[in-house]
Motif scaffolding. Sequence first.
Motif, PDB file in Angstrom:
ATOM      1  N   UNK A   1       0.824  -1.204   0.000  1.00 35.66           N
ATOM      2  CA  UNK A   1       0.000   0.000   0.000  1.00 35.66           C
ATOM      3  C   UNK A   1       0.862   1.261   0.000  1.00 35.66           C
ATOM      4  N   UNK A   2       0.211   2.361  -0.372  1.00 32.85           N
ATOM      5  CA  UNK A   2       0.875   3.662  -0.293  1.00 32.85           C
ATOM      6  C   UNK A   2       0.652   4.323   1.066  1.00 32.85           C
ATOM      7  N   UNK A   3      -0.421   3.974   1.739  1.00 29.56           N
ATOM      8  CA  UNK A   3      -0.688   4.467   3.095  1.00 29.56           C
ATOM      9  C   UNK A   3      -1.120   3.288   3.953  1.00 29.56           C
ATOM     10  N   UNK A   4      -0.525   3.179   5.135  1.00 23.89           N
ATOM     11  CA  UNK A   4      -0.871   2.069   6.020  1.00 23.89           C
ATOM     12  C   UNK A   4      -0.546   2.433   7.464  1.00 23.89           C
ATOM     13  N   UNK A   5      -1.141   1.678   8.375  1.00 18.09           N
ATOM     14  CA  UNK A   5      -0.936   1.900   9.809  1.00 18.09           C
ATOM     15  C   UNK A   5       0.186   1.002  10.321  1.00 18.09           C
ATOM     16  N   UNK A   6       0.971   1.549  11.257  1.00 16.74           N
ATOM     17  CA  UNK A   6       2.061   0.753  11.804  1.00 16.74           C
ATOM     18  C   UNK A   6       2.415   1.249  13.200  1.00 16.74           C
ATOM     19  N   UNK A   7       2.753   0.300  14.061  1.00 23.19           N
ATOM     20  CA  UNK A   7       3.307   0.630  15.374  1.00 23.19           C
ATOM     21  C   UNK A   7       4.794   0.351  15.310  1.00 23.19           C
ATOM     22  N   UNK A   8       5.588   1.341  15.692  1.00 26.89           N
ATOM     23  CA  UNK A   8       7.045   1.240  15.640  1.00 26.89           C
ATOM     24  C   UNK A   8       7.611   1.270  17.056  1.00 26.89           C
ATOM     25  N   UNK A   9       8.615   0.440  17.318  1.00 26.37           N
ATOM     26  CA  UNK A   9       9.356   0.528  18.571  1.00 26.37           C
ATOM     27  C   UNK A   9      10.764   1.026  18.252  1.00 26.37           C
ATOM     28  N   UNK A  10      11.240   1.968  19.071  1.00 23.26           N
ATOM     29  CA  UNK A  10      12.537   2.626  18.851  1.00 23.26           C
ATOM     30  C   UNK A  10      13.314   2.616  20.152  1.00 23.26           C
ATOM     31  N   UNK A  11      14.595   2.292  20.039  1.00 20.91           N
ATOM     32  CA  UNK A  11      15.468   2.342  21.218  1.00 20.91           C
ATOM     33  C   UNK A  11      16.707   3.178  20.931  1.00 20.91           C
ATOM     34  N   UNK A  12      17.137   3.908  21.957  1.00 18.99           N
ATOM     35  CA  UNK A  12      18.420   4.602  21.967  1.00 18.99           C
ATOM     36  C   UNK A  12      19.228   3.957  23.082  1.00 18.99           C
ATOM     37  N   UNK A  13      20.454   3.500  22.771  1.00 14.22           N
ATOM     38  CA  UNK A  13      21.166   2.679  23.748  1.00 14.22           C
ATOM     39  C   UNK A  13      22.666   2.927  23.676  1.00 14.22           C
ATOM     40  N   UNK A  14      23.379   2.324  24.620  1.00 10.49           N
ATOM     41  CA  UNK A  14      24.840   2.357  24.599  1.00 10.49           C
ATOM     42  C   UNK A  14      25.354   1.249  23.686  1.00 10.49           C
ATOM     43  N   UNK A  15      26.554   1.397  23.161  1.00  9.07           N
ATOM     44  CA  UNK A  15      27.120   0.331  22.324  1.00  9.07           C
ATOM     45  C   UNK A  15      27.212  -1.004  23.060  1.00  9.07           C
ATOM     46  N   UNK A  16      27.520  -0.952  24.369  1.00  8.12           N
ATOM     47  CA  UNK A  16      27.708  -2.190  25.141  1.00  8.12           C
ATOM     48  C   UNK A  16      26.411  -2.964  25.324  1.00  8.12           C
ATOM     49  N   UNK A  17      25.257  -2.263  25.298  1.00  6.02           N
ATOM     50  CA  UNK A  17      23.981  -2.905  25.617  1.00  6.02           C
ATOM     51  C   UNK A  17      23.089  -3.095  24.397  1.00  6.02           C
ATOM     52  N   UNK A  18      23.478  -2.545  23.245  1.00  5.27           N
ATOM     53  CA  UNK A  18      22.549  -2.519  22.109  1.00  5.27           C
ATOM     54  C   UNK A  18      22.238  -3.911  21.563  1.00  5.27           C
ATOM     55  N   UNK A  19      23.178  -4.837  21.629  1.00  2.00           N
ATOM     56  CA  UNK A  19      22.893  -6.190  21.149  1.00  2.00           C
ATOM     57  C   UNK A  19      21.798  -6.843  21.989  1.00  2.00           C
ATOM     58  N   UNK A  20      21.869  -6.640  23.323  1.00  2.00           N
ATOM     59  CA  UNK A  20      20.822  -7.174  24.187  1.00  2.00           C
ATOM     60  C   UNK A  20      19.479  -6.510  23.869  1.00  2.00           C
ATOM     61  N   UNK A  21      19.498  -5.202  23.628  1.00  2.00           N
ATOM     62  CA  UNK A  21      18.270  -4.499  23.254  1.00  2.00           C
ATOM     63  C   UNK A  21      17.671  -5.087  21.981  1.00  2.00           C
ATOM     64  N   UNK A  22      18.543  -5.384  21.027  1.00  2.00           N
ATOM     65  CA  UNK A  22      18.080  -5.952  19.756  1.00  2.00           C
ATOM     66  C   UNK A  22      17.393  -7.299  19.995  1.00  2.00           C
ATOM     67  N   UNK A  23      17.990  -8.130  20.827  1.00  2.00           N
ATOM     68  CA  UNK A  23      17.395  -9.427  21.130  1.00  2.00           C
ATOM     69  C   UNK A  23      16.050  -9.275  21.839  1.00  2.00           C
ATOM     70  N   UNK A  24      15.953  -8.297  22.729  1.00  2.00           N
ATOM     71  CA  UNK A  24      14.690  -8.051  23.434  1.00  2.00           C
ATOM     72  C   UNK A  24      13.604  -7.583  22.467  1.00  2.00           C
ATOM     73  N   UNK A  25      13.986  -6.765  21.495  1.00  2.00           N
ATOM     74  CA  UNK A  25      13.023  -6.302  20.494  1.00  2.00           C
ATOM     75  C   UNK A  25      12.540  -7.452  19.621  1.00  2.00           C
ATOM     76  N   UNK A  26      13.463  -8.331  19.237  1.00  2.00           N
ATOM     77  CA  UNK A  26      13.074  -9.507  18.450  1.00  2.00           C
ATOM     78  C   UNK A  26      12.103 -10.387  19.232  1.00  2.00           C
ATOM     79  N   UNK A  27      12.381 -10.567  20.520  1.00  2.00           N
ATOM     80  CA  UNK A  27      11.505 -11.389  21.358  1.00  2.00           C
ATOM     81  C   UNK A  27      10.123 -10.742  21.490  1.00  2.00           C
ATOM     82  N   UNK A  28      10.083  -9.423  21.562  1.00  2.00           N
ATOM     83  CA  UNK A  28       8.801  -8.714  21.674  1.00  2.00           C
ATOM     84  C   UNK A  28       7.944  -8.933  20.427  1.00  2.00           C
ATOM     85  N   UNK A  29       8.545  -8.763  19.252  1.00  2.00           N
ATOM     86  CA  UNK A  29       7.794  -8.938  17.999  1.00  2.00           C
ATOM     87  C   UNK A  29       7.340 -10.388  17.851  1.00  2.00           C
TER      88      UNK A  29
END
Length: 424
Positions: A281-309
């Motif tokens: 579609x050209x227009x659609x609804x979406x919920x986005x999750x966004x994180x701002x993190x430290x380099x040391x913790x971002x991999x864990x954040x990524x895994x948590x986001x994958x688990x959430x989805x």
Amino acid sequence: MLTIKQITDDKEAVIRGLEKKHFKGAREAIEGVLAFDNKRKSAQAELDTLNAKVKTLSKSIGALMKEGKKDEAETAKKEVADIKIKSKELEDVMKQAEDDKRALLYTIPNVPYDIVPEGVSADDNVVVKTGGHDTVLPQNALPHWELAKKYNLIDFDLGVKITGAGFPVYIGQGARLQRALINFFLDEARKAGYTEIMPPTVVNAASGYGTGQLPDKEGQMYHCEVDDLYLIPTAEVPVTNIYRDVILNEEQLPIKNCAYTECFRREAGSYGKDVRGLNRLHEFSKIEIVRIDTPEHSEQSHQEMLAHVEGLLQKLELPYRILRLCGGDMSFTSSICYDFEVYSEAQKRWLEVSSVSNFDTYQANRLQCRYRGSDKKTHLCHTLNGSALALPRIVAALLEDFQTPDGIRIPKALQPYMGCDMIK
């Protein structure tokens, strides 16, 4: 964008990474960046030398005047004036070199992590997990565009009349299903610790450059030319830009935001079965999750986001799979990306419903999104985002996979939001 330190620390590794993304002219581009940076440094060094000389001459002028050496003082003054002209020229050289370097860096994609597989297209992506149940449909099962018409849920022709192809009109229980999914996804994000944001759906060019949609995806965005504003392709753009030119404290991280917005994409060049119904579609609804993190913790954040989805898809009782994207199928800005796809039994195909990415420092460098660490120094943040979830193909899969002779069954998790267990 890439940092100069990232390039100079291991230039060959950066070039190999860009080649994994099939970025043409990787070596020439990186060498060009370094040439502009060296030109700036050379001008800076010469300018520093001249500034030091001006400082020395300026001190001597006063002493010469006291000693009555007026002619020598005037000569020194003229030399200072000449140096200032030269200094202005060097400042212009530095600015131009910095502008040229930045413009070139804007055209260079992010470097993928080592774990990203080699590959050219979606055919080379790696399936890392499958889940959900096998779907058994009744005889003569229908695709979602026919179900939408049968149950008066979505009117695609009316959307064409009002706007054009790719702008469907949701009606009655179809609109209710949209709202149910939006509220369900937002409630689940809130339970997971995300703060809800209601951002604008129109952004300025600086925001587009900040998250990397510009200049890479300029042709895919709707542009309001009179005001030089862009309709957002995803809530990632306004939400991440909240932190443009911001220095955070380390204890504030990770920041976890979510947002529901309408999203707009021109989808130029799309055709065939991929655009039937809700597929594109050209227009659609979406919920986005966004994180701002430290380099040391971002991999864990990524895994948590994958688990959430993944948890959302499990609660919706949909068959799904998770793919690690290969270098050639990744976005311009991501360091690593996983796609979630749900299976449409009626269409006999997988439908992408989410991408969850870690951008490392690439977006943060564009945004100048930094944090002050325990060492009292400022460092670039890591940014991450993911769809949780995009609605159109979720709706398509729900209609198709849950169709029965008596109607369309509503997954248990959605029933409180729909107020019913069946669309009839």
